[in-house]
Design a protein around this motif. Structure first.
Motif, PDB file in Angstrom:
ATOM      1  N   PRO A  40       8.514   9.296  -6.622  1.00  0.00           N
ATOM      2  CA  PRO A  40       8.154   7.867  -6.525  1.00  0.00           C
ATOM      3  C   PRO A  40       8.275   7.331  -5.093  1.00  0.00           C
ATOM      4  N   ALA A  41       9.254   7.830  -4.338  1.00  0.00           N
ATOM      5  CA  ALA A  41       9.405   7.386  -2.949  1.00  0.00           C
ATOM      6  C   ALA A  41       8.193   7.798  -2.119  1.00  0.00           C
ATOM      7  N   ILE A  42       7.725   9.013  -2.311  1.00  0.00           N
ATOM      8  CA  ILE A  42       6.532   9.471  -1.595  1.00  0.00           C
ATOM      9  C   ILE A  42       5.329   8.646  -2.014  1.00  0.00           C
ATOM     10  N   LEU A  43       5.203   8.405  -3.311  1.00  0.00           N
ATOM     11  CA  LEU A  43       4.079   7.606  -3.798  1.00  0.00           C
ATOM     12  C   LEU A  43       4.102   6.216  -3.165  1.00  0.00           C
ATOM     13  N   TRP A  44       5.272   5.576  -3.147  1.00  0.00           N
ATOM     14  CA  TRP A  44       5.353   4.254  -2.518  1.00  0.00           C
ATOM     15  C   TRP A  44       5.016   4.340  -1.025  1.00  0.00           C
ATOM     16  N   SER A  45       5.511   5.373  -0.353  1.00  0.00           N
ATOM     17  CA  SER A  45       5.262   5.475   1.086  1.00  0.00           C
ATOM     18  C   SER A  45       3.771   5.626   1.380  1.00  0.00           C
ATOM     19  N   VAL A  46       3.051   6.334   0.529  1.00  0.00           N
ATOM     20  CA  VAL A  46       1.595   6.457   0.706  1.00  0.00           C
ATOM     21  C   VAL A  46       0.940   5.097   0.507  1.00  0.00           C
ATOM     22  N   VAL A  47       1.393   4.354  -0.497  1.00  0.00           N
ATOM     23  CA  VAL A  47       0.876   2.992  -0.711  1.00  0.00           C
ATOM     24  C   VAL A  47       1.138   2.156   0.538  1.00  0.00           C
ATOM     25  N   ALA A  48       2.353   2.226   1.073  1.00  0.00           N
ATOM     26  CA  ALA A  48       2.707   1.445   2.267  1.00  0.00           C
ATOM     27  C   ALA A  48       1.854   1.845   3.467  1.00  0.00           C
ATOM     28  N   LEU A  49       1.653   3.134   3.652  1.00  0.00           N
ATOM     29  CA  LEU A  49       0.847   3.592   4.792  1.00  0.00           C
ATOM     30  C   LEU A  49      -0.608   3.150   4.652  1.00  0.00           C
ATOM     31  N   LEU A  50      -1.140   3.253   3.452  1.00  0.00           N
ATOM     32  CA  LEU A  50      -2.508   2.778   3.223  1.00  0.00           C
ATOM     33  C   LEU A  50      -2.606   1.261   3.414  1.00  0.00           C
ATOM     34  N   TRP A  51      -1.542   0.547   3.087  1.00  0.00           N
ATOM     35  CA  TRP A  51      -1.501  -0.908   3.245  1.00  0.00           C
ATOM     36  C   TRP A  51      -1.682  -1.296   4.716  1.00  0.00           C
ATOM     37  N   CYS A  52      -1.210  -0.432   5.587  1.00  0.00           N
ATOM     38  CA  CYS A  52      -1.233  -0.731   7.024  1.00  0.00           C
ATOM     39  C   CYS A  52      -2.598  -0.504   7.670  1.00  0.00           C
ATOM     40  N   ILE A  53      -3.527   0.126   6.963  1.00  0.00           N
ATOM     41  CA  ILE A  53      -4.867   0.329   7.512  1.00  0.00           C
ATOM     42  C   ILE A  53      -5.597  -1.010   7.456  1.00  0.00           C
ATOM     43  N   ARG A  61      -8.169  -8.518   2.353  1.00  0.00           N
ATOM     44  CA  ARG A  61      -6.844  -8.749   2.915  1.00  0.00           C
ATOM     45  C   ARG A  61      -6.147  -7.425   3.191  1.00  0.00           C
ATOM     46  N   ALA A  62      -4.985  -7.533   3.843  1.00  0.00           N
ATOM     47  CA  ALA A  62      -4.137  -6.353   4.028  1.00  0.00           C
ATOM     48  C   ALA A  62      -3.848  -5.764   2.652  1.00  0.00           C
ATOM     49  N   GLY A  63      -3.842  -4.482   2.561  1.00  0.00           N
ATOM     50  CA  GLY A  63      -3.591  -3.809   1.292  1.00  0.00           C
ATOM     51  C   GLY A  63      -4.851  -3.366   0.576  1.00  0.00           C
ATOM     52  N   PHE A  64      -6.009  -3.669   1.148  1.00  0.00           N
ATOM     53  CA  PHE A  64      -7.277  -3.319   0.512  1.00  0.00           C
ATOM     54  C   PHE A  64      -7.348  -1.823   0.205  1.00  0.00           C
ATOM     55  N   TRP A  65      -7.051  -0.993   1.209  1.00  0.00           N
ATOM     56  CA  TRP A  65      -7.166   0.461   1.020  1.00  0.00           C
ATOM     57  C   TRP A  65      -6.126   0.968   0.030  1.00  0.00           C
ATOM     58  N   ALA A  66      -4.927   0.388   0.063  1.00  0.00           N
ATOM     59  CA  ALA A  66      -3.896   0.772  -0.904  1.00  0.00           C
ATOM     60  C   ALA A  66      -4.343   0.405  -2.320  1.00  0.00           C
ATOM     61  N   HIS A 103       5.349  -6.415   3.795  1.00  0.00           N
ATOM     62  CA  HIS A 103       4.332  -6.660   4.818  1.00  0.00           C
ATOM     63  C   HIS A 103       4.364  -8.112   5.274  1.00  0.00           C
ATOM     64  N   ASP A 104       4.392  -9.027   4.322  1.00  0.00           N
ATOM     65  CA  ASP A 104       4.376 -10.447   4.665  1.00  0.00           C
ATOM     66  C   ASP A 104       5.669 -10.898   5.340  1.00  0.00           C
ATOM     67  N   THR A 105       6.781 -10.274   4.985  1.00  0.00           N
ATOM     68  CA  THR A 105       8.080 -10.662   5.529  1.00  0.00           C
ATOM     69  C   THR A 105       8.371 -10.021   6.878  1.00  0.00           C
ATOM     70  N   TYR A 106       8.047  -8.744   7.013  1.00  0.00           N
ATOM     71  CA  TYR A 106       8.440  -8.002   8.217  1.00  0.00           C
ATOM     72  C   TYR A 106       7.279  -7.572   9.105  1.00  0.00           C
ATOM     73  N   GLY A 107       6.069  -7.646   8.591  1.00  0.00           N
ATOM     74  CA  GLY A 107       4.902  -7.307   9.396  1.00  0.00           C
ATOM     75  C   GLY A 107       4.432  -5.873   9.217  1.00  0.00           C
ATOM     76  N   THR A 108       3.253  -5.638   9.747  1.00  0.00           N
ATOM     77  CA  THR A 108       2.600  -4.327   9.598  1.00  0.00           C
ATOM     78  C   THR A 108       3.377  -3.218  10.292  1.00  0.00           C
ATOM     79  N   THR A 109       3.867  -3.472  11.499  1.00  0.00           N
ATOM     80  CA  THR A 109       4.557  -2.422  12.259  1.00  0.00           C
ATOM     81  C   THR A 109       5.814  -1.953  11.536  1.00  0.00           C
TER      82      THR A 109
END
Length: 167
Positions: A40-53, A61-66, A103-109
């Motif tokens: 599940p951690a890997i799955l979430w991390s892939v979602v997060a990485l895709l969110w950053c594209i 909006r941000a998160g489209f690719w995720a 993303h909204d709280t801490y930003g894309t980076t």
């Protein structure tokens, strides 16, 4: 010919065959526990990485690719098993809400670096689980990349069985 074996394999769903093969590579109890945490951690991390594209155009909006990836894989799971597909859709909604908040709280980076960190640490855990110290078998996805999709459903199916639910 063995008609019992033929009849059981002909009524067995493809998801059951995927799980049987995946389970064969995950017999060690510690490795299974590692997978319950790391998959599940890997799955979430892939979602997060895709969110950053960055999203294309101004309509998205941000998160489209995720979101697109979560929809496509939820449909894959739903086709394999309706209850697993619905469970994965719920998991994706929760992951999406968490990721959007981060993303909204801490930003894309920050989200990007958090996603990379979780991805790396969780994969290290996975490879420790498969090392000669524990499982002693290479990860299933080395034989077929589809197992990268089967892992999350396998973890969810373990939860379903623990709760007495059918998948």
């Amino acid at each position: 010919m063995n008609t019992v074996a033929e009849s059981s394999s002909s009524t067995e769903r493809p998801i059951d065959r995927w799980f049987a093969n995946y389970s064969g590579d995950h017999r060690n109890a510690t490795n299974q526990l590692i997978h319950v945490i790391c998959v599940p951690a890997i799955l979430w991390s892939v979602v997060a990485l895709l969110w950053c594209i960055p999203a294309p155009g101004s309509w998205f909006r941000a998160g489209f690719w995720a979101g697109l990836a979560m929809l496509a894989t939820a449909l894959f799971y739903y086709r394999a098993s309706r209850s697993l597909g619905l469970g994965m859709a719920i998991a994706y909604v929760l992951m999406g809400l968490l990721t959007r908040w981060l993303h909204d709280t801490y930003g894309t980076t920050t989200l990007l670096w958090l996603g990379v960190g979780v991805f790396v640490v969780a994969w290290i855990g996975q490879f420790i689980g498969h090392s000669k110290l524990l499982e002693g078998k290479r990860p299933s996805f080395f034989t077929d990349l589809t197992y990268l999709l089967i892992g999350p459903a396998w973890v969810l199916a373990k939860l379903y069985r623990k709760l007495g639910l059918r998948y």
